[in-house]
Design a protein around this motif. Sequence first.
Motif, PDB file in Angstrom:
ATOM      1  N   ALA A 306       0.835  -1.203   0.000  1.00 42.85           N
ATOM      2  CA  ALA A 306       0.000   0.000   0.000  1.00 42.85           C
ATOM      3  C   ALA A 306       0.871   1.255   0.000  1.00 42.85           C
ATOM      4  O   ALA A 306       0.436   2.323  -0.426  1.00 42.85           O
ATOM      5  CB  ALA A 306      -0.929  -0.014   1.209  1.00 42.85           C
ATOM      6  N   GLY A 307       2.077   1.131   0.490  1.00 40.33           N
ATOM      7  CA  GLY A 307       3.038   2.225   0.386  1.00 40.33           C
ATOM      8  C   GLY A 307       2.744   3.404   1.300  1.00 40.33           C
ATOM      9  O   GLY A 307       1.844   3.363   2.151  1.00 40.33           O
ATOM     10  N   ALA A 308       3.517   4.447   1.097  1.00 44.37           N
ATOM     11  CA  ALA A 308       3.433   5.623   1.984  1.00 44.37           C
ATOM     12  C   ALA A 308       2.045   6.256   1.937  1.00 44.37           C
ATOM     13  O   ALA A 308       1.572   6.803   2.937  1.00 44.37           O
ATOM     14  CB  ALA A 308       4.491   6.644   1.586  1.00 44.37           C
ATOM     15  N   ALA A 309       1.384   6.156   0.798  1.00 44.24           N
ATOM     16  CA  ALA A 309       0.067   6.790   0.657  1.00 44.24           C
ATOM     17  C   ALA A 309      -0.954   6.187   1.617  1.00 44.24           C
ATOM     18  O   ALA A 309      -1.937   6.837   1.972  1.00 44.24           O
ATOM     19  CB  ALA A 309      -0.430   6.644  -0.782  1.00 44.24           C
ATOM     20  N   GLY A 310      -0.718   4.934   2.033  1.00 45.84           N
ATOM     21  CA  GLY A 310      -1.695   4.275   2.887  1.00 45.84           C
ATOM     22  C   GLY A 310      -1.435   4.487   4.363  1.00 45.84           C
ATOM     23  O   GLY A 310      -2.210   4.039   5.214  1.00 45.84           O
ATOM     24  N   LYS A 311      -0.371   5.162   4.705  1.00 46.85           N
ATOM     25  CA  LYS A 311       0.001   5.306   6.119  1.00 46.85           C
ATOM     26  C   LYS A 311      -1.066   6.091   6.883  1.00 46.85           C
ATOM     27  O   LYS A 311      -1.496   7.155   6.442  1.00 46.85           O
ATOM     28  CB  LYS A 311       1.343   6.017   6.234  1.00 46.85           C
ATOM     29  CG  LYS A 311       1.843   5.993   7.648  1.00 46.85           C
ATOM     30  CD  LYS A 311       3.246   6.487   7.812  1.00 46.85           C
ATOM     31  CE  LYS A 311       3.563   6.393   9.292  1.00 46.85           C
ATOM     32  NZ  LYS A 311       4.685   7.169   9.696  1.00 46.85           N
ATOM     33  N   GLY A 312      -1.475   5.520   8.024  1.00 50.01           N
ATOM     34  CA  GLY A 312      -2.489   6.182   8.823  1.00 50.01           C
ATOM     35  C   GLY A 312      -3.906   5.948   8.323  1.00 50.01           C
ATOM     36  O   GLY A 312      -4.868   6.191   9.032  1.00 50.01           O
ATOM     37  N   LYS A 313      -4.046   5.464   7.087  1.00 48.29           N
ATOM     38  CA  LYS A 313      -5.392   5.157   6.584  1.00 48.29           C
ATOM     39  C   LYS A 313      -5.811   3.751   6.978  1.00 48.29           C
ATOM     40  O   LYS A 313      -6.987   3.464   7.132  1.00 48.29           O
ATOM     41  CB  LYS A 313      -5.430   5.279   5.050  1.00 48.29           C
ATOM     42  CG  LYS A 313      -5.313   6.712   4.570  1.00 48.29           C
ATOM     43  CD  LYS A 313      -5.377   6.749   3.050  1.00 48.29           C
ATOM     44  CE  LYS A 313      -5.213   8.177   2.541  1.00 48.29           C
ATOM     45  NZ  LYS A 313      -4.893   8.185   1.101  1.00 48.29           N
ATOM     46  N   TRP A 314      -4.826   2.864   7.102  1.00 51.30           N
ATOM     47  CA  TRP A 314      -5.125   1.494   7.508  1.00 51.30           C
ATOM     48  C   TRP A 314      -5.190   1.421   9.029  1.00 51.30           C
ATOM     49  O   TRP A 314      -4.496   2.157   9.730  1.00 51.30           O
ATOM     50  CB  TRP A 314      -4.037   0.538   7.013  1.00 51.30           C
ATOM     51  CG  TRP A 314      -4.153   0.181   5.558  1.00 51.30           C
ATOM     52  CD1 TRP A 314      -3.497   0.773   4.533  1.00 51.30           C
ATOM     53  CD2 TRP A 314      -4.957  -0.851   4.986  1.00 51.30           C
ATOM     54  NE1 TRP A 314      -3.841   0.171   3.346  1.00 51.30           N
ATOM     55  CE2 TRP A 314      -4.734  -0.824   3.592  1.00 51.30           C
ATOM     56  CE3 TRP A 314      -5.856  -1.789   5.505  1.00 51.30           C
ATOM     57  CZ2 TRP A 314      -5.370  -1.715   2.719  1.00 51.30           C
ATOM     58  CZ3 TRP A 314      -6.479  -2.665   4.641  1.00 51.30           C
ATOM     59  CH2 TRP A 314      -6.241  -2.626   3.258  1.00 51.30           C
ATOM     60  N   ASP A 315      -6.021   0.502   9.509  1.00 51.43           N
ATOM     61  CA  ASP A 315      -6.099   0.256  10.946  1.00 51.43           C
ATOM     62  C   ASP A 315      -6.436  -1.223  11.145  1.00 51.43           C
ATOM     63  O   ASP A 315      -6.740  -1.917  10.176  1.00 51.43           O
ATOM     64  CB  ASP A 315      -7.178   1.153  11.574  1.00 51.43           C
ATOM     65  CG  ASP A 315      -6.892   1.406  13.050  1.00 51.43           C
ATOM     66  OD1 ASP A 315      -6.311   0.517  13.706  1.00 51.43           O
ATOM     67  OD2 ASP A 315      -7.250   2.489  13.536  1.00 51.43           O
ATOM     68  N   VAL A 316      -6.349  -1.701  12.377  1.00 53.98           N
ATOM     69  CA  VAL A 316      -6.622  -3.112  12.650  1.00 53.98           C
ATOM     70  C   VAL A 316      -7.733  -3.229  13.679  1.00 53.98           C
ATOM     71  O   VAL A 316      -7.662  -2.609  14.740  1.00 53.98           O
ATOM     72  CB  VAL A 316      -5.374  -3.838  13.206  1.00 53.98           C
ATOM     73  CG1 VAL A 316      -5.619  -5.337  13.252  1.00 53.98           C
ATOM     74  CG2 VAL A 316      -4.148  -3.515  12.387  1.00 53.98           C
ATOM     75  N   ALA A 317      -8.748  -4.018  13.361  1.00 50.66           N
ATOM     76  CA  ALA A 317      -9.816  -4.302  14.323  1.00 50.66           C
ATOM     77  C   ALA A 317      -9.852  -5.806  14.579  1.00 50.66           C
ATOM     78  O   ALA A 317      -9.180  -6.572  13.897  1.00 50.66           O
ATOM     79  CB  ALA A 317     -11.155  -3.837  13.761  1.00 50.66           C
ATOM     80  N   ALA A 318     -10.644  -6.203  15.574  1.00 54.63           N
ATOM     81  CA  ALA A 318     -10.761  -7.631  15.880  1.00 54.63           C
ATOM     82  C   ALA A 318     -11.612  -8.322  14.822  1.00 54.63           C
ATOM     83  O   ALA A 318     -12.460  -7.696  14.184  1.00 54.63           O
ATOM     84  CB  ALA A 318     -11.389  -7.817  17.253  1.00 54.63           C
ATOM     85  N   THR A 319     -11.362  -9.611  14.636  1.00 55.53           N
ATOM     86  CA  THR A 319     -12.200 -10.394  13.729  1.00 55.53           C
ATOM     87  C   THR A 319     -13.515 -10.735  14.423  1.00 55.53           C
ATOM     88  O   THR A 319     -13.592 -10.685  15.653  1.00 55.53           O
ATOM     89  CB  THR A 319     -11.518 -11.718  13.354  1.00 55.53           C
ATOM     90  OG1 THR A 319     -11.005 -12.317  14.542  1.00 55.53           O
ATOM     91  CG2 THR A 319     -10.385 -11.511  12.374  1.00 55.53           C
ATOM     92  N   PRO A 320     -14.552 -11.113  13.657  1.00 53.66           N
ATOM     93  CA  PRO A 320     -15.812 -11.529  14.292  1.00 53.66           C
ATOM     94  C   PRO A 320     -15.590 -12.651  15.302  1.00 53.66           C
ATOM     95  O   PRO A 320     -16.138 -12.626  16.392  1.00 53.66           O
ATOM     96  CB  PRO A 320     -16.661 -11.993  13.117  1.00 53.66           C
ATOM     97  CG  PRO A 320     -16.135 -11.225  11.950  1.00 53.66           C
ATOM     98  CD  PRO A 320     -14.675 -11.051  12.196  1.00 53.66           C
TER      99      PRO A 320
END
Lengths: 449, 333
Positions: A306-320
């Motif tokens: 995703a590269g530098a452009a994706g920084k801060g846009k991605w996040d991690v949540a728990a799975t169902p």
Amino acid sequence: MRTRTRSSRRAVVLMAVAALAAGALSGCSKDSEEPSDGATSASSSGGGGSDKGKTTLTMGLFGAFGYQEAGLYDEYMALNPNIVIKQTTIERNENYYPPLLTHLGTGSGLADIQGVEISNINEVTNTQADKLMDLGKAPGVEKDSFLPWKWGQATNAAGKTIGLGTDIGPQGICYRKDLFAKAGLPTDREAVGKLWAGDWQKYLEVGKRFQAKAPSGVSFVDAAGGVLNAILGGSPDRFYDKNGKIIYKTNPGVRAAWDTAAGFAEAKLSARLQQFTPSWDQGYANSKFATVACPPWMLGYIQDKAGAAGKGKWDVAATPKPSNWGGAFLTVPEAGKNKDEAAKLAAWLTAPEQQATLFTKRASFPSSQAAYALPAVGEAKHEYFDNAPIGQIFVKAAKDMPIQTLGPKDLIIQQNLSDVGMLQVDQKGTSSKDGWNAAVKAIDNALDQ
Amino acid sequence: MATDAPAAPSEKEGAAPATDQDAILREERRRERRSRWYRRDVRWSPYALIAPFFVFFLAFGLFPLLYTGWASLHRVELTAPTDMEWVGLRNFSRLLSDDFFWNALRNTLTIGVISTVPQLLMALAIAHMLNYRLRGSMFFRVAVLTPYATSVAAATLVFVLLFGRDYGMINWALNMVGIDPVDWQNGTWTSQFAVSTIVIWRWTGYNALIYLAAMQSIPDDLYESAALDGASRWQQFLHVTVPSLRPTILFTVVVSTIGATQLFGEPLLFNGSAGANGGSDHQFQTLGLYLYEQGWVNLHLGRASAIAWTMFLILLLIGAVNWLVSRRLRKSS
């Protein structure tokens, strides 16, 4: 003239014989100088110094275990000056595993320590146990420091533990906050996790809500096959029952997972990509999809693609529901020359502190639950993913993971379900029923000896 | 050995006839020995010289072939390669009712045809053009061979990108002329066409050079007399070049057919990371891929061996057909 040709011919023969003999001799001498009493040969003097009286331990691995890169070999060699560690690694498990089996069969060509992938561990535990050391009784191994389900995967019915767990792959859902916001969904990782908590079917419902308002060209998930793998990765019973009988065809859990995943294809929530292909990579770079089930080892991959452009846009949540994808084991073949030293090394490499180091440096998530208490693991955050508390998220997933019933041919069954059946449904628009039948036909053919 | 000088008869005082006799006898025996050694040398040295090839051939050619045949008559799994159970011809007979095998055979055939035919026609055309005097002909000759020097893996990985569904250059070009993007990998014909282009790209230049070499041995007077008779270049090509190239064309057909039967790397890598199934519908799984899938993914060595031997028999069949055709051709000419 005649004598000249004769003698020159003879000279050629002599030279050929001499060359062959020299080759054979040098071959012998190389073999005999390899082990313990170690005359310094070019190949065994890894560090350049003299290896007199040292024991060389070889590691046969696949993919990226990361021990070398994390500096763990150097640390062990510093602690044990009489040990030299050498590693050979083959990039892909499908090229590594079949030769490992033939080497175990013939008892030759083996490294002192051999890695085994989780999808092969049941087959190895069930068919190769007599050729591998019982590491459960090796010095320095503490059963209780490992997750019980991880320990159980490499232990056979007779109680022999042939592999020590390295990493595991507890999953989260990596999601794009900016795209969620555009589709009118919450972006906070707690709130996002709550959207689908407890049921993969809810993940599907959220997907439908997302897709209704999503920016054009953006899908909710990367691939229906990825969803199928994520659901199956958390199912306690899947393809085999407790007695080792194949039940995937009739197991309602597998069928429910199939139907849910096929729902993503049918509702057009999928970007119809195949994971780990070039177009999947391009999908990251071009923001083709908003969520993907991600074990810790995938975070670095996403960051790369995703590269530098994706920084801060991605996040991690728990799975169902908690789910696991991947992981490996270290085994010590009985045929090795330095079994006891190898067992000590394997125990050290899989001990909590070393697993924590590997997590910090290489994002391999520990299978040692004792490591979770260490701040390097439990309090870890990932900067690229907006400082998501990945330690906390993945530790919870790892601890809540149910004990799965594995079988020897899990890999083949799962591969055909996702790469034949679900891929047809996802990419070719085949009906869910026909896709299932195609997968079953391929699996039956693959399992038939 | 530098003792070629004949042993000097002892020149001590008045050599007794007996010792003389002895010396002659010894000399004779020595000669006898040397000529025997010489005969043996002439007889056996050539074998010693070619022995390395045969040793390697036995170890890496003949033994695997025979052992594969032996394994194909057993049920044997890679998890226990020494554990063999005799099943006779069952591995072969089951292939008759194995849909995946027939599918692979069909794919091998169609991919073989749509890659070999255009490839050889184009090679012939390129060779014909290179055969004329043109500036920088050496450059073009090297240029047509460069694809052959590329590794299969590198070429295939680039072609996978070109044929990409969403961001591939070919779909982009199609889009420019108003054609909808094609899902190259998932369609039966589209995927086989894509795999064929990789083969064609790689081997056309190689065949062109073979044709060129053969063309250059065609005597010029044939063309001159044809020109005198008023034949156009196209007519010269049809009635002079092609008939003279007949044995060469036959050779390339056989070699390309064998290559097409063994096609493996291109379809394997065209499938991204998904392994040896040749697409979700096995739409471009060749015999080579199916063999690999059975042996190295599903770990059934016996079944894989049976496929390997079937492929071998198919190749023998191709060889026999070629032999018959070439004999017919030789008679007719």
